[in-house]
Scaffold this active site. Structure first.
Site: not given
Lengths: 523, 523
Positions: A151-152, A159, A236, A238, A291, A298, A450
């Protein structure tokens, strides 16, 4: 390990040399408990360690390549400056204004970049937009690989893992950089410079029409504003962006790049497809994995009191009066009245929309809205009883809709490390809350399965996914109708002959004045 | 009709003033047979003509707008020239070379732009690539609207309808233009200048990795080569492109723009959703319609003798030894042995590939291949007995595979005007030809169900679709590994302060040298 043939190179790609062992460490005492040997064949059997069979490296650093020399420079120039402005509204927050859009940008440890208070032409659209979490479960069922499911955001943090972006490397053109201040694991402030880069880009033609009676063409280009952040989580990368355009679209883009998570495989196994991965280099297996990204939306489309619906296009039955030729179809609307999970359905053109029933379009009386254009994804393949499935509470449905509740920000739950499920969006949706109060939150899931290619090694070309929020009967006409047409005196394009070796070259010399663009002020 | 309030403006948008009548003309004598009155309510009833109720115009021409003044110029500059070369290989054909790609470009009356003999690094990939046809059936079942189903290639022609592209309007940067010569309806030659524009563009980051041990980042940008053509068919525009990149991808992009085909609707009908269209302006209905594109792919991946397969990712059953935790999945391959039609299935990650079983990847022994990434589409809604369905022989399945046969180039058949079906790709596929001979042709269908928005009027922001052909185990590593890294001394990016009104501005001043890019030679 790094390439034994080149021990002085600290940036040798160690993913090309996966060790066949896995040390087990006691996380409290940090003592070695045992060393497991990894399975490296086609099944779960573990063979005794054998001497290492030397294989060559696979490097991604430029000095290991014979680089191309024929890619000519391409620069993006804004001689009058950029079209956006930036104001501070707090110590760290920024208020951006661009092409009738305004919104605030925040940055936190877990979600990284967050947008707040998004408006277009002073009309409210979105209260808060953020990537909520990711999950990457792997296909290999053999111990210890069966545990791989990162869970990256929840485990690491988009952050705190954000790159310090560099001018001329990560961003092209005229760039504004935003920094952030986070806390480290000891609670000390950490200055995070250049975690977001903001720039404009051209995205081809936005609209065009040629009046065939007069032959007059009007062309308007698509200008985009991009807010980009990049995170590195071990192997990885992103690349995550919000992309605004001049027609009221707001897109969220994710690019997956970086290096595959690799494991050893017997060097001889190149004749048989591996059941759980792709051999990408001699002795190197890149396991299949999924992935999943979860984007939290919201909304406040034309104010609060929003409703989520989905529209479907359905054939109408043959009828001798109304539909005698069997060609008719219409649109059927379904209102989502209680929280739950929902799937896409291309066969019905199912389209999710956030509408405001209290605000009507002045032209056609429809409730104003924004649609959510979601790319299709294969749901999580791990079975419903597995910990992968139970923990990845968002990886089974393309859309979840919940009723807003304080503290419900992360699709996989507040604590994803060693989570056992039951605390994320699937569980919240299962409360079957009434949405009649008009405070829905959308959780949009997208991703890729992937199945690695050899082309993804030693570093993978980005796989790109986009979710687009697009106005539907929100404005009273094309909102980009007032964008100035594309004109040569502004664009200063150049006609080239393509270094042609034949008479075709003369075609390249055209830059005449036309009704649509007078070339003045530049060549 | 044009705006009666502004009769001297020849480019007034007449789609905002649809007349309630439809003259019926004898096509042989050109004599008026009768004048039909159009239904303009919610059902098939036709009311007697009433005096016109004045409504205002909706114009797209810039002089009718209050144009934005805050969109600053953005230019694309290639000071060293372009990276591609153009050679003549015949009177009109062009051979393009760019970044290891080479291919020939043709242009004909019906298909417009066609690619031939596409290679990468001298390895064969595609024998011929072209848009094969389009079909746009409308949803309104009422006479005479039930007849609306345009085949823009077969009925009109993507070549003969191609725009004369203008520097600085249709294309940004350094542009090479290609012309064509076609025949008019009398057989006379027609010079068609600037029907294709060719240019390079930046498409963000292609790959990146930061070694978290050394903090060294390597970033490579994605450069694309675009071949663009634009056609106008009465109200609509299509922007059609082939897009190559430096990682072996070849994409086909379609942008639908222009003006909606409109019809009259009673001015009072703004409170009820219309069953067959959207009211986009007072008195103006834009009918629902589907767009279907058919891309014809005649492959030669690593030579002739290709096979089409699809791969699916499937969970493996729980098993106490191999899959005790229920997380395992694998890939199942299905070879397409006989011609037929096929659907996408996101639930199985179904991925169509063209492979060459005789050529094996040197790293992992897999048959080399290219995958075909197809966006989902809703199949044609007109029922199977309708003429829309029978004529649009390609609009029901995402993929057709046929065995190559001379003359089978157009998915809707050779003659689409007044066709009755039976002569297109569905019929050819139904021959159930064996593909064992290794000469398959792929027909890839994609499209949108266009439920118009008010925002699509008076001219619509482009709806964009992309089919991507991407190497899978064709190369022995990332083919873009040798693209030079992104460097400030080449890119000459500029740090800006975003006209910030607060202390945030100083963050914008960073342009330091880093390991990944030394800023030398430019600011």
């Amino acid at each position: 390990m790094r390439d034994p043939g080149n021990p002085s190179e600290p940036d040798s790609c160690h993913y090309a040399f996966p060790l066949p062992i896995s040390p087990v460490i006691d996380p409290i005492t940090l003592e070695l408990v045992r060393i497991d040997i990894l399975p490296s064949g086609l099944d779960e059997k573990v063979e005794p360690l054998r001497p290492w069979q030397p294989v060559g490296p696979s490097e991604y650093i430029p000095e290991a390549q014979s680089l191309r020399t024929d890619l000519k420079a391409l620069r993006v120039v804004q001689p009058e400056g950029v079209s956006f402005t930036v104001e501070n509204f707090s110590e760290l927050g920024r208020l951006i204004r661009w092409q009738k859009w305004d919104f605030k940008v925040g940055f936190n440890q877990r979600e990284g970049m967050v947008l707040y208070d998004v408006h277009y032409d002073n009309r409210p659209l979105f209260y808060r937009l953020s990537l909520s979490d990711m999950c990457i479960p792997y296909a290999d069922p053999r111990s210890p690989f069966h545990r791989k499911a990162a869970f990256d955001l929840g485990d690491a943090g988009a952050g705190i893992m954000a790159n310090n972006l560099q001018l001329g490397c990560d961003c092209l053109g005229s760039i504004y950089y935003m920094g952030g201040v986070l806390a480290d694991s000891h609670g000390k402030p950490v200055d995070m410079p250049n975690v977001i880069c903001i720039h404009e880009q051209d995205a081809g033609i936005l609209w065009k029409h040629t009046n065939y009676r007069t032959n007059r063409a009007v062309v308007v280009r698509n200008r985009e504003l991009v807010l980009q952040t990049i995170l590195t989580v071990s192997n990885y990368e992103y690349i995550l962006s919000f992309v605004f355009n001049t027609a009221g679209d707001l897109a969220y883009e994710a690019r997956a790049t970086g290096i595959l998570s690799t494991q050893p495989v017997d060097v001889g196994l190149t004749k048989t497809p591996h059941p759980f991965g792709t051999v990408v280099h001699p002795g190197v297996l890149a396991g299949f994995h999924q992935h999943f990204f979860s984007l939290r939306i919201d909304p406040m489309v034309a104010g609060h009191g929003n409703t989520v619906v989905y529209d479907e296009a359905v054939a109408i039955p043959r009828d001798p009066k109304l539909n005698p030729h069997g060609v008719g179809y219409t649109v059927r609307r379904t209102e989502i009245g209680t929280s739950g999970g929902f799937d896409l359905d291309a066969n019905t053109n199912r389209t999710f929309k956030v509408i405001n029933p209290a605000v009507r379009n002045p032209v056609n009386g429809a409730a104003v809205g924004y649609k959510v254009m979601v790319p299709p994804m294969q749901p999580i393949l791990a079975d419903a009883d597995s910990f992968h499935h139970r923990r990845a509470e968002f990886a089974d449905r393309s859309v979840y809709v919940t009723r807003y509740a304080d503290g419900e920000l992360y699709a996989g739950g507040l604590y994803t490390n060693q989570s056992r499920g039951g605390a994320g969006v699937r569980s919240w949706a299962e409360r079957r809350d009434s949405l009649a109060g008009g405070d829905p939150v959308l959780w949009v899931q997208f991703g890729i399965n992937h199945i690695p290619r050899v082309e993804d090694f030693p570093v993978m070309p980005a796989e790109t996914l986009r979710v687009t929020l697009r106005p539907v009967n929100f404005f009273d006409r094309n909102p980009a109708i007032d964008v100035p047409p594309s004109r040569q005196e502004v664009n200063c394009s150049v006609s080239v002959d393509g270094n042609s070796h034949g008479p075709g070259g003369e075609e390249g010399g055209q830059g005449q004045n036309t009704a649509c663009c007078a070339s003045a002020g530049c060549t």
